[in-house]
Design a protein around this motif. Structure first.
Motif, mmCIF file in Angstrom:
data_model
loop_
_atom_site.group_PDB
_atom_site.id
_atom_site.type_symbol
_atom_site.label_atom_id
_atom_site.label_comp_id
_atom_site.label_asym_id
_atom_site.label_seq_id
_atom_site.Cartn_x
_atom_site.Cartn_y
_atom_site.Cartn_z
ATOM 1 N N ILE A 245 0.892 -0.897 0.107
ATOM 2 C CA ILE A 245 -0.005 -0.065 0.060
ATOM 3 C C ILE A 245 1.002 1.216 -0.074
ATOM 4 O O ILE A 245 1.882 1.542 0.779
ATOM 5 N N ASP A 251 -6.903 8.523 2.820
ATOM 6 C CA ASP A 251 -7.584 7.039 3.020
ATOM 7 C C ASP A 251 -6.356 5.729 2.790
ATOM 8 O O ASP A 251 -6.634 4.812 3.523
ATOM 9 N N ASP A 252 -5.382 6.110 1.720
ATOM 10 C CA ASP A 252 -4.480 4.907 1.832
ATOM 11 C C ASP A 252 -3.527 4.777 2.952
ATOM 12 O O ASP A 252 -3.216 3.743 3.275
ATOM 13 N N GLU A 254 -4.679 5.525 6.154
ATOM 14 C CA GLU A 254 -5.239 4.858 7.115
ATOM 15 C C GLU A 254 -5.737 3.303 6.975
ATOM 16 O O GLU A 254 -5.481 2.432 7.742
ATOM 17 N N ARG A 255 -5.635 2.885 5.681
ATOM 18 C CA ARG A 255 -5.776 1.583 5.133
ATOM 19 C C ARG A 255 -4.270 0.762 5.405
ATOM 20 O O ARG A 255 -4.505 -0.145 5.879
ATOM 21 N N MET A 256 -3.208 1.517 5.187
ATOM 22 C CA MET A 256 -1.895 0.875 5.662
ATOM 23 C C MET A 256 -1.709 0.467 6.986
ATOM 24 O O MET A 256 -1.561 -0.625 7.448
ATOM 25 N N SER A 258 -4.215 0.442 9.265
ATOM 26 C CA SER A 258 -5.070 -0.609 9.563
ATOM 27 C C SER A 258 -4.834 -2.006 9.547
ATOM 28 O O SER A 258 -4.922 -2.950 10.330
ATOM 29 N N GLU A 259 -4.297 -2.145 8.237
ATOM 30 C CA GLU A 259 -3.923 -3.600 7.720
ATOM 31 C C GLU A 259 -2.695 -4.117 8.342
ATOM 32 O O GLU A 259 -2.708 -5.315 8.839
ATOM 33 N N LYS A 262 -3.616 -5.046 11.968
ATOM 34 C CA LYS A 262 -4.337 -6.254 12.145
ATOM 35 C C LYS A 262 -3.587 -7.436 11.976
ATOM 36 O O LYS A 262 -3.839 -8.623 12.693
ATOM 37 N N SER A 312 -1.179 6.799 -6.815
ATOM 38 C CA SER A 312 -1.595 7.099 -5.671
ATOM 39 C C SER A 312 -1.873 8.822 -5.491
ATOM 40 O O SER A 312 -3.112 9.167 -4.698
#
Length: 417
Positions: A245, A251-252, A254-256, A258-259, A262, A312
């Motif tokens: 990512i 957005d990207d 926060e996605r990075m 979060s993943e 996890k 991106s």
């Protein structure tokens, strides 16, 4: 048809990878023409190599092979040496470098030395040595960089015990614009969740950090064009999982996080709250401009860079700010920008747009031609302004900084600066 202002090649990418290791030395087995510009470039890109503030001394390296430059000594293959080979000169330079006790040595055959089949195996010492006997010289910089990072990993790294909540960052290089600012921002952002970065591969890392690369619980690829191959190699060799990512835009980013959290069993709340803070600060500035009747949504932009970076930036500009892509041009393989229902050119050079995202040299040419009204530099070679405060592109601060640049360009277009 697009005119290419610069097309950095795989040979330079190989040098960039080796020179991105803080305590390495790189030998160019070739003429000075293959050494002078890259040596100057890598010195300027990685000024903080020793961790000390230094004044450049042009008389520091007056000895043979260095030609008054501290980086990339070369064997000066010229005349008969280029035709007949010069293994004795290579072994002599190698012995000079071994005496300086770097943690890693790289030897790169120039295109001429490759044609004559110069053998690099005679250079042997206790210091790990990466040997590049030939290269895809007509390939792109990112291909040479990626191929070389795999060789560096294999020269230094072995399987070892995994350290919990640790990651490696793949895909950054000293070629990336303000790479040291990216390092600081990614370290800061990940640390909010208790995640430690082991190694920024070939982006200011030490040989010891690369040696320990298999200890990471997760690898994060922040630019697939530069880092995906190394991540796949570490997955296959060490079993290390990875995520791919590019954390440009909120957005990207926060996605990075979060993943990553996890997979690592961490709570992303603190990092997401940090991103929310910068989102709010950015949104307030956008709202202030709109209240002053500054047109933002519907403006057009073009972007020209490597695929991961171009996609991106384009996605961030369109989805967050509402400015529309007029052209997306890639250096290398095709990107993955989605179909948004409007025609988008693949030729930034001959497409008019309000804003251009590209390198400093292309920006200068496009502004001179009147093809764009303003521009934001996102990749090297840059126009090299003086930046004292950090200027990353990645992470929450990078997202806010990129938006700040765009809003200032839009204000300039509206003639109210």
């Amino acid at each position: 048809m697009s005119y290419e202002l610069e097309r950095p090649d795989a040979l330079l990418g190989t040098m960039i990878a080796l020179e991105g290791v803080r305590d390495a030395m790189t030998i160019i087995h070739g003429p000075t023409g293959c050494k002078m510009y890259p040596a100057d470039l890598t010195e300027r890109l990685f000024i903080d190599r020793t961790g000390e503030v230094e004044t450049r001394n042009p008389f520091l390296r007056t000895e043979k092979y260095f030609f008054y430059q501290p980086r990339l000594p070369c064997t000066l293959l010229d005349g008969n040496r280029l035709i007949m080979g010069s293994s004795e000169r290579l072994k002599d330079l190698y012995s000079v470098i071994v005496k300086e006790s770097p943690k890693l040595i790289g030897i790169i055959n120039s295109p001429g030395a490759t044609l004559t089949g110069e053998n690099l195996d005679a250079c042997v010492s206790e210091i790990p040595t990466v040997k590049i006997p030939s290269n895809d010289f007509s390939g792109l910089l990112q291909k040479g960089f990626s191929d070389c990072t795999v060789k560096i990993i294999d020269s230094l790294s072995e399987p070892c015990k995994v350290k919990k909540a640790t990651v490696n960052i793949f895909g950054l290089s000293i070629w990336h614009l303000n790479f040291e600012d990216e390092v600081m921002e990614l370290e800061r952002f990940l640390s909010l969740c208790g995640i430690k970065v082991n190694c920024f591969l070939c982006a200011g890392s030490t040989a010891d950090e690369i040696e320990d690369i298999a200890s990471a619980e997760l690898n994060i690829v922040v630019d697939a064009d530069f880092g995906l191959r190394a991540a796949e190699h570490c997955r296959d060799r060490f079993g290390t999982p990875f995520i791919n990512i590019t954390p440009i835009g909120f957005d990207d980013t926060e996605r990075m996080i979060s993943e990553a959290c996890k997979i690592l069993g961490k709570d992303p709340a603190a990092a997401l709250e940090d991103s929310k803070k910068w989102r709010k600060a950015t949104a307030s500035k956008i709202s202030a401009l709109e209240k002053r009747y500054i047109k933002i949504r519907g403006r057009t932009f073009s972007v020209h860079s490597t695929p991961a970076l171009a996609d991106s930036v384009a996605r961030y500009m369109f989805e967050y700010l509402g400015i529309v892509p007029a052209a997306i041009q890639y250096d290398g393989d095709e990107g993955q920008y989605p179909d948004i229902g409007i025609p988008v050119s693949d030729d930034a050079w001959d497409t008019y747009a309000d804003i251009l995202f590209s390198s400093g040299s292309e920006i200068a040419a496009m502004l001179d031609r009147g093809m764009v009204s303003g521009a934001v530099c996102i990749c090297d070679p840059e126009t090299h302004p003086v930046n004292i405060f950090p200027r990353p592109l990645m992470g929450p601060i990078g997202a806010a900084r990129l938006m700040e640049d765009v809003l200032n360009v839009l204000m300039s277009i509206n003639n109210i600066m």
